[in-house]
Design an enzyme around this catalytic site. Structure first.
Site, PDB file in Angstrom:
ATOM      1  N   ASP A 100       0.864  -1.190   0.000  1.00 11.61           N
ATOM      2  CA  ASP A 100       0.000   0.000   0.000  1.00 11.61           C
ATOM      3  C   ASP A 100       0.893   1.231   0.000  1.00 11.61           C
ATOM      4  OD1 ASP A 100      -2.281   1.914   0.654  1.00 11.61           O
ATOM      5  OD2 ASP A 100      -3.324   0.000   0.845  1.00 11.61           O
TER       6      ASP A 100
ATOM      7  N   HIS B 263     -11.840  -1.024  -9.579  1.00 12.53           N
ATOM      8  CA  HIS B 263     -13.022  -0.201  -9.880  1.00 12.53           C
ATOM      9  C   HIS B 263     -12.750   1.289  -9.618  1.00 12.53           C
ATOM     10  CE1 HIS B 263     -15.289   0.409  -5.838  1.00 12.53           C
ATOM     11  NE2 HIS B 263     -14.006   0.327  -5.626  1.00 12.53           N
TER      12      HIS B 263
HETATM   13  C1  SAM Z   1     -10.729   0.922  -1.547  1.00  7.04           C
HETATM   14  S1  SAM Z   1      -9.283   0.592  -0.625  1.00  7.04           S
HETATM   15  C2  SAM Z   1      -9.223  -1.173  -0.704  1.00  7.04           C
HETATM   16  C3  SAM Z   1      -8.512  -1.758   0.462  1.00  7.04           C
HETATM   17  C4  SAM Z   1      -8.522  -3.284   0.562  1.00  7.04           C
HETATM   18  N1  SAM Z   1      -7.925  -3.909  -0.608  1.00  7.04           N
HETATM   19  C5  SAM Z   1      -9.923  -3.829   0.787  1.00  7.04           C
HETATM   20  O1  SAM Z   1     -10.215  -4.904   0.286  1.00  7.04           O
HETATM   21  O2  SAM Z   1     -10.730  -3.214   1.484  1.00  7.04           O
HETATM   22  C6  SAM Z   1      -8.007   1.091  -1.730  1.00  7.04           C
HETATM   23  C7  SAM Z   1      -6.627   0.923  -1.172  1.00  7.04           C
HETATM   24  O3  SAM Z   1      -5.693   1.237  -2.196  1.00  7.04           O
HETATM   25  C8  SAM Z   1      -4.642   2.001  -1.638  1.00  7.04           C
HETATM   26  N2  SAM Z   1      -4.004   2.779  -2.718  1.00  7.04           N
HETATM   27  C9  SAM Z   1      -4.478   3.873  -3.351  1.00  7.04           C
HETATM   28  N3  SAM Z   1      -3.615   4.275  -4.298  1.00  7.04           N
HETATM   29  C10 SAM Z   1      -2.576   3.406  -4.263  1.00  7.04           C
HETATM   30  C11 SAM Z   1      -1.384   3.276  -5.020  1.00  7.04           C
HETATM   31  N4  SAM Z   1      -1.093   4.137  -5.992  1.00  7.04           N
HETATM   32  N5  SAM Z   1      -0.560   2.249  -4.737  1.00  7.04           N
HETATM   33  C12 SAM Z   1      -0.859   1.370  -3.750  1.00  7.04           C
HETATM   34  N6  SAM Z   1      -1.973   1.436  -2.994  1.00  7.04           N
HETATM   35  C13 SAM Z   1      -2.829   2.440  -3.259  1.00  7.04           C
HETATM   36  C14 SAM Z   1      -5.334   2.852  -0.606  1.00  7.04           C
HETATM   37  O4  SAM Z   1      -4.427   3.355   0.346  1.00  7.04           O
HETATM   38  C15 SAM Z   1      -6.314   1.856  -0.015  1.00  7.04           C
HETATM   39  O5  SAM Z   1      -5.766   1.122   1.045  1.00  7.04           O
END
Ligand code: SAM
Length: 436
Positions: free
Chosen positions: A280, A325
């Protein structure tokens, strides 16, 4: 004379409602009620009762729409934003919290408490009352209902309402402007949200929210309220994918955008030999709780930006849950391509996301929720929900020009779950190398 559609629907409503009523009586559950002490949710029930309830909802809506007729339906549908307006006022002025749930208050008392003109309190509340939020028990005197009680007591529903009426609604009203400006609608910093927030070509929604702890926290609560509901439990992913195959070979799962690793924790508790890397952004990894003992041994956290090349080579599964998504096709395809230099032959990419159904294969209500989700993704991020075929297209595009590449294995939605498990296998060159 043959039975008309109206009578047929009325028959379904009677039959299915009787089933529900029997279930409520036999299980000793409270009857549904708009009263302040009425239950806030329908009780948990069997699949048979769930489908009876779905049928009642579907058939009553269909019957209502039929007897109202298309002209009336469209006329008033175009006024749906007034529901958002009265809800917004209640949210903003904290009207549901302005008097105790088992007491009453006059419009004047509420006006004084929330510091809003009485005439406006009266009109917002009298509109909301048509949605059974509050009721007027005698002229000028307001009491709570089951719905206003939810607003008064449930912080996560408040976050949901606030996010919808203050962030999504203004952004939705600018989506057509945003598309006119940038017809491809593929850049997150060109979404309706950015037009509404004067951040077009400046920054995407997540950056804007990063600067406003209040909005970020509210969105977090709203998401918890949505995905904390029935059909979103992590257990569906844990119990409906062949993890035992990965476990048998002490394989590795990379959870990309895995937040604080709660999916991997659930998997690790069930599958004792599997290893996990949760990737993350720096802030999220830094704030992840420290895992002890066996979980700490098998679950590692790593800072990684998923738009850049995947550093973990040779893992068995690369998992994206609630990730793609949030991305337009352009970015999703790039993200899949960024995996390739790390993939060993046979590596799986597993996506856990909504999967848009074929039109007409679900109840209109369920279909509306998922299609609304697709519109919200467009509104906020120029992103999208996808059908099975559209997921397959992502893998095809990511494999373009390569021999072998990804082979799409399909999407399956576990019974009772709102999300699907979508899978592809890497059949291109073996880039696996040594697992890092
Ligand atoms: C909607 S949440 C989903 C979290 C988890 N996978 C779940 O099932 O609930 C999106 C996640 O993507 C991470 N994120 C956003 N942009 C990112 C990036 N460029 N690289 C890695 N992680 C990222 C956010 O910090 C967050 O934890």
């Amino acid at each position: 004379m043959s039975t008309s559609q109206l009578i047929e629907l009325a028959g379904i409503i009677t039959r299915e409602t009787e089933k529900l009523d029997r279930f409520l009586k036999q299980s000793g559950s409270a009857q549904p009620s708009f009263d302040v002490d009425g239950p806030t949710n329908f009780p948990k029930m069997s699949d048979e009762m769930k489908s009876a309830r779905d049928e009642v909802v579907r058939a009553t809506r269909e019957l209502g729409d039929l007897v109202a007729g298309p002209t009336e339906n469209i006329r008033w549908m175009a006024w749906d934003h007034n529901n958002s307006l009265s809800l917004h006022a209640i949210y903003h002025y904290k009207i549901a919290q302005s008097f105790p749930i088992h007491e009453t208050a006059t419009f004047a008392q509420i006006a004084e408490k929330v510091d809003l003109d009485e005439i406006n309190v009266r009109r917002f509340l009298r509109h909301a009352m048509t949605n059974r939020i509050f009721k007027e028990v005698e002229p000028g005197v307001v009491a709570h209902t089951a719905a206003s009680r939810v607003l008064a007591e449930d912080q996560m529903i408040n976050d949901w309402v606030g996010f919808c009426v203050e962030d999504i609604w203004p952004a939705a009203s600018r989506v057509v402007d945003a598309i006119n400006l940038n017809p491809s609608a593929s850049e997150p910093s060109q979404a309706g949200f950015c037009v509404a927030n004067n951040t077009i070509d400046v920054e995407p929604m997540f950056v804007t929210f990063g600067k406003s702890p209040k909005r970020a926290k509210r969105m977090g609560g709203a998401m918890t309220s949505l995905t904390g509901g029935e059909g979103y439990e992590v257990s569906y992913l844990v119990n409906n994918y062949d993890w035992s195959r990965i476990n048998a070979s002490s394989g590795t799962v990379v959870d990309i955008g895995g937040s604080h690793g709660f999916v991997c924790i659930d998997l690790a508790e069930k599958y004792k030999k599997m290893k996990f890397i949760v990737q993350d952004l720096p802030k999220t990894v830094q704030s992840a709780p420290k895992l002890e003992g066996d979980l700490g041994e098998r679950i590692k956290f790593q800072v990684h930006d998923f738009h850049t090349q995947q550093p973990v080579k040779g893992a068995d599964v690369y998992l994206y849950r609630w990730i793609l998504h949030n991305q337009s096709d352009r970015y999703s395809i790039n993200m899949l391509r960024q995996l390739i230099p790390a993939l060993k032959k046979g590596a799986r990419v597993v996506i856990n996301d909504h999967c848009l159904p074929e039109p007409g294969t679900e109840s209109l209500w369920d279909e509306k929720i998922i299609r609304s989700m697709d519109l919200v993704m467009l509104t906020l991020l120029n992103a999208r929900e996808r059908s099975e075929g559209e997921f397959e297209d992502l893998f095809k595009a990511a494999s373009e020009g390569l021999s072998g590449g990804f082979r799409f294995l399909g999407a399956k939605r576990p019974e009772g779950c709102r999300m699907s498990i979508i899978e592809a296998v890497w059949e291109g060159e073996d880039f696996g190398g040594i697992e890092s």
